[in-house]
Design a protein around this motif. Structure first.
Motif, PDB file in Angstrom:
ATOM      1  N   PHE A  88       1.181   4.581  -3.049  1.00 11.62           N
ATOM      2  CA  PHE A  88       0.803   5.707  -3.127  1.00 11.62           C
ATOM      3  C   PHE A  88       2.466   6.132  -3.538  1.00 11.62           C
ATOM      4  O   PHE A  88       1.262   7.615  -4.780  1.00 11.62           O
ATOM      5  CB  PHE A  88       1.043   5.690  -1.337  1.00 11.62           C
ATOM      6  N   LEU A  89       3.387   5.855  -3.719  1.00 14.98           N
ATOM      7  CA  LEU A  89       4.250   6.419  -4.429  1.00 14.98           C
ATOM      8  C   LEU A  89       4.394   6.939  -5.555  1.00 14.98           C
ATOM      9  O   LEU A  89       4.259   6.897  -6.484  1.00 14.98           O
ATOM     10  CB  LEU A  89       5.531   5.495  -3.626  1.00 14.98           C
ATOM     11  N   ASP A 119       1.617   6.007  -7.638  1.00 19.57           N
ATOM     12  CA  ASP A 119       0.502   6.907  -8.534  1.00 19.57           C
ATOM     13  C   ASP A 119       0.968   8.088  -8.794  1.00 19.57           C
ATOM     14  O   ASP A 119       0.587   8.534  -9.353  1.00 19.57           O
ATOM     15  CB  ASP A 119      -0.364   7.131  -7.143  1.00 19.57           C
ATOM     16  N   GLU A 173       0.887  -1.287  -0.041  1.00 25.62           N
ATOM     17  CA  GLU A 173      -0.017   0.320   0.521  1.00 25.62           C
ATOM     18  C   GLU A 173       0.987   1.172  -0.151  1.00 25.62           C
ATOM     19  O   GLU A 173       0.068   2.955  -0.751  1.00 25.62           O
ATOM     20  CB  GLU A 173      -1.028  -0.139   0.997  1.00 25.62           C
ATOM     21  N   ARG A 174       2.129   1.703   0.375  1.00 29.49           N
ATOM     22  CA  ARG A 174       2.852   3.002   0.183  1.00 29.49           C
ATOM     23  C   ARG A 174       3.164   2.678  -0.472  1.00 29.49           C
ATOM     24  O   ARG A 174       3.620   3.361  -1.164  1.00 29.49           O
ATOM     25  CB  ARG A 174       3.653   2.719   1.754  1.00 29.49           C
ATOM     26  N   GLN A 175       3.762   1.653  -1.166  1.00 28.31           N
ATOM     27  CA  GLN A 175       4.752   2.038  -2.726  1.00 28.31           C
ATOM     28  C   GLN A 175       3.006   1.971  -4.098  1.00 28.31           C
ATOM     29  O   GLN A 175       3.729   2.890  -4.299  1.00 28.31           O
ATOM     30  CB  GLN A 175       5.186   0.516  -3.267  1.00 28.31           C
TER      31      GLN A 175
END
Lengths: 223, 223
Positions: A43-44, A46, A39-41
């Motif tokens: 975010f990036l 996008d 999920e954090r990756q």
């Protein structure tokens, strides 16, 4: 994972980024010692996708802001990302929790699209912006070709309009070279008025190469 | 325009990008021969801002995706951009049409925010991503400091939590160096447990330097 690296034509220095991109939260939640999930990756990824598409649309077209925004939204969206994920069979590699697997999660567009976004970030974290652009642009260009874009006043259209002023002149595009491996081909195109070459262009698809050739021609004509 | 370049500490190779960033559509519409205005650059600047903020938040925090997204939205928004525009008195330089001028357009948050976004793109087009990051990060960091961020579990908080396990240990941060011109200062901070230095950090604000020092300390402690 090596199979996937072969498909996308990119070998990771740090396999951890790839592994994280392929790990869905449902899988991480089931592990005794929690592992990172995508999920954090996502975010990036996008934001990386957005700047690469924006940069390309800005530099390769004369579109006004409203049309640029519409076109970007049609590319930076779940539908495109899902399509790209399917092109590389990304679903086959995603690590899912049992519940998610049993309810058909592997085929869910959002899960595949999110993993693709996280994959974009994985390449970016591993090798930076330029390498990511190289990885991503073939997908972007294929999607742009499939877009309905009545508003896309591009270089080819522009060149056509200039040339039409003299009805005896005929525009044509010719593919003069294809090089590179299948997953990362470069096309070289020339554009002619009657039999005179007035521009060359290179690109990751024939249409993109034609755009670049038309751009050179438009500039040659001082427009 | 040279005054503005001095204020932002950046001299354009191609002044055209700056001029376009400062040109509102109302001004361009009044010209006999239409000149470029800032809306297309605003489109690009938005994506440049987003990747710079996303990259920073991703790499400098442990935040989960939901908090990253919230924090990014609080920075990549008209309110921040307007604040940054006011910091550099951007309104004074915007070229406006007469109607817009007479109805108070120069003070309108949206007009100033849009011009700042177009200015971001101007630096990006003139010098690329890294130089733009250097230009933009001081603004971003000041805004982050002013953010209410209950969810921002940052390195300082993390370090505090680790150290608190031993109540006799006292954490402190010390500014050990400030260098560079006013518009582009770098701060160097060290963090100590009692009298032992356990980390150093550099940053474009004191808080950012403290974060980096705490990061080093957290990593030293193997967390």
């Amino acid at each position: 994972m090596h199979e996937l690296e072969k498909t996308i034509g990119y070998e990771f220095k740090n396999e951890g980024y790839l592994r994280t991109a392929l790990t869905h939260s449902s899988y991480a939640n089931e592990m005794r010692s929690r592992c990172p999930y995508n999920e954090r990756q996502e975010f990036l990824g996008d934001a990386v996708l957005s700047i690469i598409v924006s940069d390309y649309l800005f530099k390769s077209s004369h579109l006004a802001e409203g049309d640029l925004t519409k076109l970007r939204a049609s590319i930076v969206c779940e539908k495109s990302l899902w399509g790209w994920a399917k092109e590389i069979h990304l679903g086959d590699y995603i690590l899912l929790g049992k519940g998610e697997e049993n309810s058909g999660g592997r085929e869910r567009p959002s899960i595949q699209a999110d993993a693709f976004e996280a994959l974009i970030a994985a390449v970016y974290l591993d090798s930076g912006m330029e390498r990511t652009r190289q990885f991503l642009m073939p997908f972007v260009l294929r999607s742009l070709e499939n877009e309905e874009k009545p508003a896309f006043k591009d270089y080819k259209t522009l060149l056509q309009e200039i040339v039409q002023k003299n009805p005896e002149e005929q525009l044509s595009y010719e593919l003069v070279e294809e090089r590179g491996p299948d997953h990362d081909k470069t096309f070289v195109v020339q554009v002619k008025i009657n039999s005179n070459v007035i521009g060359h262009g290179e690109g990751k698809s024939k249409k993109a190469a034609e755009q670049m050739a038309a751009k050179e021609a438009v500039e040659l004509m001082g427009e």
